[in-house]
Design a protein around this motif. Structure first.
Motif, short mmCIF file in Angstrom:
data_model
loop_
_atom_site.label_atom_id
_atom_site.label_comp_id
_atom_site.label_asym_id
_atom_site.label_seq_id
_atom_site.Cartn_x
_atom_site.Cartn_y
_atom_site.Cartn_z
N SER A 1 0.85 -1.19 0.00
CA SER A 1 0.00 0.00 0.00
C SER A 1 0.89 1.24 0.00
O SER A 1 2.00 1.23 0.52
CB SER A 1 -0.94 0.02 1.22
OG SER A 1 -0.21 0.03 2.43
N GLY B 1 -2.48 -1.22 -3.01
CA GLY B 1 -3.53 -0.37 -2.50
C GLY B 1 -3.05 1.03 -2.20
O GLY B 1 -1.85 1.32 -2.19
N LEU C 1 -3.60 3.98 0.78
CA LEU C 1 -4.12 4.22 2.12
C LEU C 1 -3.82 5.66 2.49
O LEU C 1 -2.66 6.03 2.72
CB LEU C 1 -3.47 3.26 3.13
CG LEU C 1 -3.90 3.42 4.59
CD1 LEU C 1 -5.41 3.20 4.73
CD2 LEU C 1 -3.14 2.47 5.49
N ALA D 1 -7.19 -1.50 -4.40
CA ALA D 1 -8.05 -1.01 -3.33
C ALA D 1 -7.62 0.40 -2.98
O ALA D 1 -6.43 0.72 -2.96
CB ALA D 1 -7.95 -1.91 -2.10
N VAL E 1 -8.34 3.10 0.08
CA VAL E 1 -8.91 3.24 1.43
C VAL E 1 -8.52 4.60 1.98
O VAL E 1 -7.34 4.93 2.04
CB VAL E 1 -8.41 2.13 2.37
CG1 VAL E 1 -8.97 2.33 3.78
CG2 VAL E 1 -8.79 0.75 1.83
N SER E 2 -9.51 5.38 2.36
CA SER E 2 -9.25 6.66 3.02
C SER E 2 -9.72 6.58 4.46
O SER E 2 -10.64 5.81 4.79
CB SER E 2 -9.96 7.81 2.31
OG SER E 2 -11.37 7.65 2.41
N SER E 3 -9.12 7.38 5.31
CA SER E 3 -9.51 7.34 6.73
C SER E 3 -10.94 7.81 6.92
O SER E 3 -11.65 7.31 7.81
CB SER E 3 -8.55 8.20 7.56
OG SER E 3 -8.51 9.53 7.08
N CYS F 1 -12.94 4.59 6.08
CA CYS F 1 -12.79 3.40 6.92
C CYS F 1 -12.92 3.70 8.41
O CYS F 1 -13.12 2.78 9.21
CB CYS F 1 -11.45 2.70 6.64
SG CYS F 1 -10.00 3.44 7.43
N ALA G 1 -6.18 1.04 10.59
CA ALA G 1 -6.18 1.57 9.22
C ALA G 1 -5.45 0.62 8.28
O ALA G 1 -5.90 0.36 7.16
CB ALA G 1 -5.51 2.95 9.20
N ARG H 1 -7.47 -2.43 7.52
CA ARG H 1 -8.53 -2.23 6.52
C ARG H 1 -8.00 -2.36 5.10
O ARG H 1 -8.61 -3.00 4.26
CB ARG H 1 -9.16 -0.84 6.71
CG ARG H 1 -9.89 -0.64 8.01
CD ARG H 1 -11.08 -1.58 8.18
NE ARG H 1 -11.90 -1.20 9.32
CZ ARG H 1 -11.67 -1.57 10.57
NH1 ARG H 1 -10.62 -2.34 10.85
NH2 ARG H 1 -12.47 -1.18 11.55
N VAL H 2 -6.84 -1.75 4.83
CA VAL H 2 -6.33 -1.84 3.46
C VAL H 2 -5.83 -3.24 3.16
O VAL H 2 -6.00 -3.75 2.05
CB VAL H 2 -5.26 -0.77 3.19
CG1 VAL H 2 -3.95 -1.09 3.88
CG2 VAL H 2 -5.05 -0.59 1.69
N ALA I 1 -8.81 -5.27 2.28
CA ALA I 1 -9.30 -4.94 0.95
C ALA I 1 -8.43 -5.54 -0.16
O ALA I 1 -8.90 -5.77 -1.27
CB ALA I 1 -9.36 -3.42 0.78
#
Length: 210
Positions: free
Chosen positions: A14, A120, A122, A147, A149-151, A154, A163, A166-167, A170
């Motif tokens: 990520s 990903g 993040l 993927a 993923v933003s804070s 998520c 955090a 989560r990524v 994903a």
């Protein structure tokens, strides 16, 4: 803090977004920028808006992300001001409307990472829609990532291990198999508490990732 996960069979990477893949000219005075956009939408901004903006108005657990529109709405309410409809959200989105520059070799770094497994993004970002707009204005594309993923989406900000969990989820990996690339050890280095590996990029310099 969530415990490190056991390694999986998937190796994933990520990337942080801001100050790693791109530079974005975000407001130097967010309170003033948001205040200007609120006034443009007919909201009566309190005289002590800068103080209200800096105060804590949402009781959230450590590591949680508070969406900026929610913070702005609570800050106004603390001074007896109501922002009708979605005025707070629209003001926040308009205030954070940056010019974006893609970092040297960012596109190459993402492409190199994809050769080894899923990749990903993040990003710590409390502003809705901002990550998408930044990508559109960069030399990167959503399709470059498996993927994103933003804070704000998520609910957790780096360096909180959740955090990174989560990524990793994903990307179909365990956090223990995640390599996270970023410029700030105090933030992006939080992947190590989740059991993953941190690769630091030099501030202002080209990304070197293999």
């Amino acid at each position: 803090m969530s415990p490190p996960r056991a390694p999986s069979c998937v190796s994933a990477v990520s990337f942080a977004l801001f100050d790693t893949l791109v530079d974005a000219d975000l407001p130097s005075d967010p309170a003033a920028a948001v205040g200007d956009e609120l006034r443009a939408r007919g909201v009566e901004v309190p005289a002590d808006w800068a103080d209200a903006y800096r105060e804590t108005h949402v009781d959230a657990p450590a590591g949680a992300e508070i969406p900026l529109p929610a913070h702005v709405s609570r800050a106004l309410a603390s001074r007896g001001v109501d922002a009708p409809g979605n005025a707070a959200r629209r003001a926040v989105v308009a205030a954070f409307d940056p010019t974006v520059t893609t970092r040297s070799r960012a596109v190459e770094a993402v492409a190199n990472a994809r050769e080894n497994g899923p990749v990903g993004l993040l990003a710590n970002c409390a502003v809705p829609e901002l990550v998408g707009r930044v990508l559109v204005r960069s030399d990167l594309a959503r399709d470059d990532f498996d993927a994103i993923v933003s804070s704000v989406a998520c609910g957790w900000r780096k360096p909180d291990p959740r955090a990174f969990d989560r990524v990793a989820d994903a990307l179909g990996a365990g956090a223990g198999d995640l390599t996270h690339v970023g410029a700030d050890p105090s933030v992006d280095g939080g992947v190590e508490a989740a059991g993953g590996r941190f690769v630091e990029t030099p501030e202002g310099g080209p990304i070197e990732f293999r």
